[in-house]
Each structure stands twice: as C-alpha cells, then as structure tokens.
Design a protein around this motif. Structure first.
Motif, PDB file in Angstrom:
ATOM      1  N   LYS A  90     -36.417   2.534  20.176  1.00 47.37           N
ATOM      2  CA  LYS A  90     -36.417   3.302  21.419  1.00 47.37           C
ATOM      3  C   LYS A  90     -37.845   3.733  21.773  1.00 47.37           C
ATOM      4  CE  LYS A  90     -32.870   5.864  22.232  1.00 47.37           C
ATOM      5  NZ  LYS A  90     -31.842   6.911  22.425  1.00 47.37           N
ATOM      6  N   HIS A 123     -34.394   4.555  16.305  1.00 49.18           N
ATOM      7  CA  HIS A 123     -35.271   5.484  17.037  1.00 49.18           C
ATOM      8  C   HIS A 123     -36.664   4.900  17.223  1.00 49.18           C
ATOM      9  CE1 HIS A 123     -36.419   6.627  12.914  1.00 49.18           C
ATOM     10  NE2 HIS A 123     -37.506   7.154  13.424  1.00 49.18           N
ATOM     11  N   GLU A 159     -37.642  11.532  21.988  1.00 44.67           N
ATOM     12  CA  GLU A 159     -37.292  11.934  20.620  1.00 44.67           C
ATOM     13  C   GLU A 159     -35.992  12.750  20.606  1.00 44.67           C
ATOM     14  OE1 GLU A 159     -39.207  10.630  18.190  1.00 44.67           O
ATOM     15  OE2 GLU A 159     -40.714   9.868  19.597  1.00 44.67           O
ATOM     16  N   GLU A 216     -30.578  11.578  17.523  1.00 45.70           N
ATOM     17  CA  GLU A 216     -29.925  10.267  17.376  1.00 45.70           C
ATOM     18  C   GLU A 216     -28.516  10.314  17.981  1.00 45.70           C
ATOM     19  OE1 GLU A 216     -31.453   8.169  14.369  1.00 45.70           O
ATOM     20  OE2 GLU A 216     -30.596   6.465  15.461  1.00 45.70           O
TER      21      GLU A 216
END
Ligand SMILES: Nc1ncnc2c1ncn2[C@@H]1O[C@H](COP(=O)(O)OP(=O)(O)O)[C@@H](O)[C@H]1O
Ligand SMILES: [Mg+2]
Lengths: 138, 124
Positions: free
Chosen positions: A39, A36, B44, B47
């Motif tokens: 990303k 994350h 965000e 996942e």
C-alpha cells in the motif's frame, strides 16, 4: 513476475493516469511482500505518477525490485521545479483546474511520497525532473 | 454491514453490476473529495481499515477509482446524485470495487452510516 520494467507517462492524460501504479501494484501482489508495504509503495508511486501527468511535459517510470526493496525512478522532460524546498512544503501547488477536478492539487503529494519512502531524491532543472525513491520491504 | 444493508440505510443504489465479495462486511468509512487527502491520511491506517471500508466522495472521475484501488477500498459511495461515466464504472468493476450512489449530500449520508455503526479513523 517481472522484477523490473519501464513505462511511458503522458502529460495531462488524467483518464489513464494511475495505470502505471496499478501495474506496479499488481506485480508486487504476486510476490511475498507485506500488504501495508504494498500500500505504501502504491500510494507513493501513484502520487508521483500523477505529478508527472499534471505538472510535466510527460516522462517515464522505471522500477527495480530486489529481495528486500523496490526502487522507482520517475523522469520527465520539463519544465522542472523552480524551488524544490518550497514544492515539498504541504499546501504548495501550481496545479491547474483540470488536475483539481480529478482530485489533486492539494500540494500534499511530494510530502506524502517523502514520508512513505526510505530513500527520497528529487532533482530538477528546466530540462526535467527526476524523482528517485526506494521503499524497503521490512 | 452487508452491501444490501448499506444500500437500504442510505436509500441509494448499486451502480456497478453485483460484485461477489466473500463475506464482505462494511465497518469503516472515509469521506473526502481530495484524493491526495485520502492518500495521505490513510497511508498508515490500521490494517484492514480500507479493506472493510467505503470511500464517500463527490469525485466521480477515474481518479477516485484509482485512489480506491491504491488504498484497497472495497467500495465507493458517490454522493449528491452524481453519475460516473460508463468507463469509470467499468474501471471500478474490473478493479473489484463496488460503486454505490445516493442523492444525499456527503454530510447527510455520513450521518446515516455513522448512526448505523460505521466507524471513522478517529473512532478507532
Ligand atoms: N514532475 C514535476 N514537474 C514539475 N513540477 C512539479 C513536478 N512534481 C511536482 N511539481 C511541483 O511541486 C508542487 C507540489 O507537488 P505536490 O506536493 O505533489 O502537490 P500537487 O501535485 O498537489 O500540486 C506542484 O504543484 C508543482 O508545482
Ligand atoms: Mg502531486
């Protein structure tokens, strides 16, 4: 894998725009960094690269990777941002029709970059704009 | 849903040569033509959302592929029968991104996929 590097970014080259971000993303994938976070970095760097392409006369991107963070600096040769506060506001954009055709110019890039970054510094004059961001790995 | 099943549901076609993705199952989708929008909304996202997701868009430029790459989308679905250039398809293939095409408008194809069980961000 390299821990630092520097790339040239051409003005209005929307066919190749994104290649710098792709390069940095691939470098990070080779390291032990949470997905994350990779990303988040990719998105911030990509929006920043697009800004240099669609709003400036061209410039460079330099990156520096540490154990716990990455710093990425975009420098261009003008024409600069007149009012930085206004530019960061979501919805403000001076993008031309070609940029819009490629899917940009919604005026959301700078706010997205700011929110994705742990350190965000934007300075500008008619001689050029410097965007200096850092994203922590944890 | 497998790639084959999606193609069937949307009555579309695969525009990139077959890409081998181990046990790939489509579960999620995001639709939009503004790449900045996708980059902001999905920054965000939970996942695995984009990794098991398809980007539904009328944007056939190189930058829809780049956006999918930055977000880790498994696939892109091009609507309204638009055909990306050969360079765009090659870029997608090299980035391991499946490109599908449909003659439907985005609204209709979104409905078909939603009916088939594909979820959006608001459904999680
Ligand atoms: N490197 C730059 N050089 C000159 N102006 C810029 C630069 N980056 C951003 N800007 C200005 O800030 C505005 C907002 O940028 P941004 O939030 O990324 O939205 P967008 O790129 O969609 O217009 C741009 O429309 C432009 O006027
Ligand atoms: Mg922008």
């Amino acid at each position: 894998m390299e821990n630092s590097g520097k790339f040239t970014i051409e003005a209005m080259d929307l066919e190749n725009a994104g290649s710098v971000s792709s390069n940095i993303k691939k470098t990070l994938i080779g390291k032990n960094i949470p997905k994350h976070i990779i990303k988040r970095v990719s998105i911030a760097v990509y929006e920043a690269e697009i800004n240099v392409v669609i709003h400036s006369y061209g410039g460079t991107c330099s990156y520096f990777i540490d154990d716990d963070k990455i710093r990425v600096v975009f420098e261009d040769t003008g024409p600069g941002i007149e009012d930085i506060e206004q530019a960061i506001q979501p919805g403000f954009s001076t993008a031309n029709t070609q940029a819009i055709y490629y899917g940009f110019g919604a005026g959301m890039g700078l706010m997205n970059i700011k929110n994705a970054s742990d350190i965000f510094n934007l300075t500008s004059s008619p001689k050029g704009t410097i965007l200096d961001i850092t994203i922590n790995f944890n | 849903m497998t790639v084959q099943k999606i193609v069937e549901v949307i009555r579309g076609k695969e525009l990139t040569p077959p890409i081998q993705k181990e046990d790939f199952e489509l579960k999620y989708a995001f639709s939009g033509d503004l790449m900045s929008d996708a980059l902001m909304v999905l920054r965000e996202a939970p996942e695995g959302f984009c990794e098991a997701g398809i980007l539904i868009t009328g944007n056939v430029t190189m930058q829809s592929i780049r956006t999918a790459e930055m977000l880790d989308f498994a696939a892109i679905l091009i609507t309204r029968g638009k055909v990306p250039s050969q360079q765009v398809l090659e870029q997608a293939y090299n980035s391991n991104i499946i490109v599908l095409g449909t003659n439907d408008v985005s609204f209709s194809v979104c409905g078909k996929l939603y009916n088939a069980g594909i979820k959006g961000l608001s459904d999680l």
